[in-house]
Design a protein around this motif. Sequence first.
Motif, PDB file in Angstrom:
ATOM      1  N   THR A 156      48.442  34.848  36.249  1.00  0.00           N
ATOM      2  CA  THR A 156      47.942  35.757  35.208  1.00  0.00           C
ATOM      3  C   THR A 156      46.422  35.901  35.306  1.00  0.00           C
ATOM      4  O   THR A 156      45.891  37.015  35.254  1.00  0.00           O
ATOM      5  CB  THR A 156      48.354  35.253  33.809  1.00  0.00           C
ATOM      6  N   PHE A 157      45.736  34.776  35.453  1.00  0.00           N
ATOM      7  CA  PHE A 157      44.277  34.802  35.611  1.00  0.00           C
ATOM      8  C   PHE A 157      43.899  35.650  36.827  1.00  0.00           C
ATOM      9  O   PHE A 157      43.019  36.512  36.761  1.00  0.00           O
ATOM     10  CB  PHE A 157      43.733  33.377  35.762  1.00  0.00           C
ATOM     11  N   ALA A 158      44.583  35.422  37.949  1.00  0.00           N
ATOM     12  CA  ALA A 158      44.290  36.154  39.186  1.00  0.00           C
ATOM     13  C   ALA A 158      44.600  37.644  39.039  1.00  0.00           C
ATOM     14  O   ALA A 158      43.877  38.481  39.589  1.00  0.00           O
ATOM     15  CB  ALA A 158      45.064  35.551  40.353  1.00  0.00           C
ATOM     16  N   TRP A 159      45.656  37.981  38.302  1.00  0.00           N
ATOM     17  CA  TRP A 159      45.972  39.390  38.084  1.00  0.00           C
ATOM     18  C   TRP A 159      44.822  40.095  37.342  1.00  0.00           C
ATOM     19  O   TRP A 159      44.395  41.183  37.723  1.00  0.00           O
ATOM     20  CB  TRP A 159      47.275  39.539  37.289  1.00  0.00           C
ATOM     21  N   PHE A 160      44.324  39.442  36.279  1.00  0.00           N
ATOM     22  CA  PHE A 160      43.194  40.015  35.543  1.00  0.00           C
ATOM     23  C   PHE A 160      41.952  40.130  36.430  1.00  0.00           C
ATOM     24  O   PHE A 160      41.218  41.117  36.370  1.00  0.00           O
ATOM     25  CB  PHE A 160      42.871  39.186  34.285  1.00  0.00           C
ATOM     26  N   GLN A 161      41.720  39.115  37.270  1.00  0.00           N
ATOM     27  CA  GLN A 161      40.573  39.158  38.175  1.00  0.00           C
ATOM     28  C   GLN A 161      40.712  40.296  39.191  1.00  0.00           C
ATOM     29  O   GLN A 161      39.735  40.974  39.519  1.00  0.00           O
ATOM     30  CB  GLN A 161      40.396  37.812  38.896  1.00  0.00           C
ATOM     31  N   TRP A 162      41.907  40.518  39.670  1.00  0.00           N
ATOM     32  CA  TRP A 162      42.165  41.613  40.611  1.00  0.00           C
ATOM     33  C   TRP A 162      41.823  42.954  39.956  1.00  0.00           C
ATOM     34  O   TRP A 162      41.138  43.801  40.545  1.00  0.00           O
ATOM     35  CB  TRP A 162      43.626  41.564  41.066  1.00  0.00           C
ATOM     36  N   LYS A 163      42.287  43.164  38.723  1.00  0.00           N
ATOM     37  CA  LYS A 163      42.017  44.415  38.014  1.00  0.00           C
ATOM     38  C   LYS A 163      40.508  44.593  37.765  1.00  0.00           C
ATOM     39  O   LYS A 163      39.962  45.696  37.902  1.00  0.00           O
ATOM     40  CB  LYS A 163      42.790  44.481  36.689  1.00  0.00           C
ATOM     41  N   LYS A 164      39.849  43.502  37.403  1.00  0.00           N
ATOM     42  CA  LYS A 164      38.406  43.559  37.205  1.00  0.00           C
ATOM     43  C   LYS A 164      37.692  43.897  38.509  1.00  0.00           C
ATOM     44  O   LYS A 164      36.716  44.658  38.519  1.00  0.00           O
ATOM     45  CB  LYS A 164      37.883  42.221  36.666  1.00  0.00           C
ATOM     46  N   MET A 165      38.180  43.323  39.601  1.00  0.00           N
ATOM     47  CA  MET A 165      37.568  43.570  40.906  1.00  0.00           C
ATOM     48  C   MET A 165      37.708  45.032  41.316  1.00  0.00           C
ATOM     49  O   MET A 165      36.770  45.620  41.869  1.00  0.00           O
ATOM     50  CB  MET A 165      38.182  42.662  41.963  1.00  0.00           C
ATOM     51  N   LEU A 166      38.855  45.626  41.050  1.00  0.00           N
ATOM     52  CA  LEU A 166      39.043  47.049  41.357  1.00  0.00           C
ATOM     53  C   LEU A 166      37.984  47.893  40.629  1.00  0.00           C
ATOM     54  O   LEU A 166      37.363  48.786  41.221  1.00  0.00           O
ATOM     55  CB  LEU A 166      40.442  47.513  40.953  1.00  0.00           C
ATOM     56  N   ARG A 167      37.763  47.588  39.359  1.00  0.00           N
ATOM     57  CA  ARG A 167      36.768  48.332  38.568  1.00  0.00           C
ATOM     58  C   ARG A 167      35.345  48.060  39.075  1.00  0.00           C
ATOM     59  O   ARG A 167      34.530  48.983  39.186  1.00  0.00           O
ATOM     60  CB  ARG A 167      36.885  47.986  37.084  1.00  0.00           C
ATOM     61  N   PHE A 168      35.065  46.790  39.386  1.00  0.00           N
ATOM     62  CA  PHE A 168      33.727  46.399  39.856  1.00  0.00           C
ATOM     63  C   PHE A 168      33.399  47.105  41.171  1.00  0.00           C
ATOM     64  O   PHE A 168      32.311  47.647  41.346  1.00  0.00           O
ATOM     65  CB  PHE A 168      33.663  44.878  40.038  1.00  0.00           C
ATOM     66  N   GLU A 169      34.355  47.117  42.103  1.00  0.00           N
ATOM     67  CA  GLU A 169      34.114  47.781  43.394  1.00  0.00           C
ATOM     68  C   GLU A 169      33.923  49.280  43.205  1.00  0.00           C
ATOM     69  O   GLU A 169      33.044  49.878  43.821  1.00  0.00           O
ATOM     70  CB  GLU A 169      35.271  47.506  44.348  1.00  0.00           C
ATOM     71  N   ALA A 170      34.747  49.895  42.376  1.00  0.00           N
ATOM     72  CA  ALA A 170      34.632  51.339  42.157  1.00  0.00           C
ATOM     73  C   ALA A 170      33.292  51.701  41.538  1.00  0.00           C
ATOM     74  O   ALA A 170      32.663  52.685  41.917  1.00  0.00           O
ATOM     75  CB  ALA A 170      35.775  51.816  41.261  1.00  0.00           C
ATOM     76  N   LYS A 171      32.827  50.886  40.604  1.00  0.00           N
ATOM     77  CA  LYS A 171      31.557  51.151  39.927  1.00  0.00           C
ATOM     78  C   LYS A 171      30.357  50.862  40.826  1.00  0.00           C
ATOM     79  O   LYS A 171      29.376  51.612  40.820  1.00  0.00           O
ATOM     80  CB  LYS A 171      31.476  50.281  38.661  1.00  0.00           C
ATOM     81  N   THR A 172      30.446  49.800  41.622  1.00  0.00           N
ATOM     82  CA  THR A 172      29.305  49.353  42.418  1.00  0.00           C
ATOM     83  C   THR A 172      29.159  50.099  43.736  1.00  0.00           C
ATOM     84  O   THR A 172      28.054  50.379  44.176  1.00  0.00           O
ATOM     85  CB  THR A 172      29.407  47.832  42.683  1.00  0.00           C
ATOM     86  N   CYS A 173      30.272  50.412  44.346  1.00  0.00           N
ATOM     87  CA  CYS A 173      30.201  51.080  45.654  1.00  0.00           C
ATOM     88  C   CYS A 173      30.198  52.565  45.455  1.00  0.00           C
ATOM     89  O   CYS A 173      29.950  53.377  46.188  1.00  0.00           O
ATOM     90  CB  CYS A 173      31.380  50.683  46.520  1.00  0.00           C
TER      91      CYS A 173
END
Length: 173
Positions: A156-173
Amino acid sequence: MKILQITTQLPYPADSGGKIDFLCFAKCLKDKNEITLVCFTENKPSKSVLDFLTRYYKNIYTVPVPHDPKLKIALIGLFHPTPYTMYKYKNRRMEKLLEKVIASNGPFDFIRIDQMHLAWYHTLFTSTPLILRKHNVDSIIMERFYKKQGNCFIRTFAWFQWKKMLRFEAKTC
């Protein structure tokens, strides 16, 4: 040209892909350019390491790697909108050092940032072109990690981190 390189580790010894890349970049460009290196370090670099690197870098600045307790960072990772693996490199000492380097050595013609982990600092360079060198697509790594977990809490923790990472990459790159 004046170039600023920011990385998670000293590029010497050049014993991994990222280190080799950063050192070769500096070797190739040193003769006609002024290159400044800012990086995290596990330990204070020895005189011999600094002597070697000064062949390629005009200025070298280091900040100790942050060693916050993993539980503290993991708890922040639960509630902070930024992924845990990115948040652990947000460091006030690094931010202050970069501000000082910009003030004393800038302006730079471009800045080369190594890995998504350091993408935090892009906001300090509003008028300077940036190059982000990504080694991996971090969201895919986190997705694979989440899918392989047997423990429901970690999954569950990793799933939330994955979703956060998708948003972080989209915003940063």
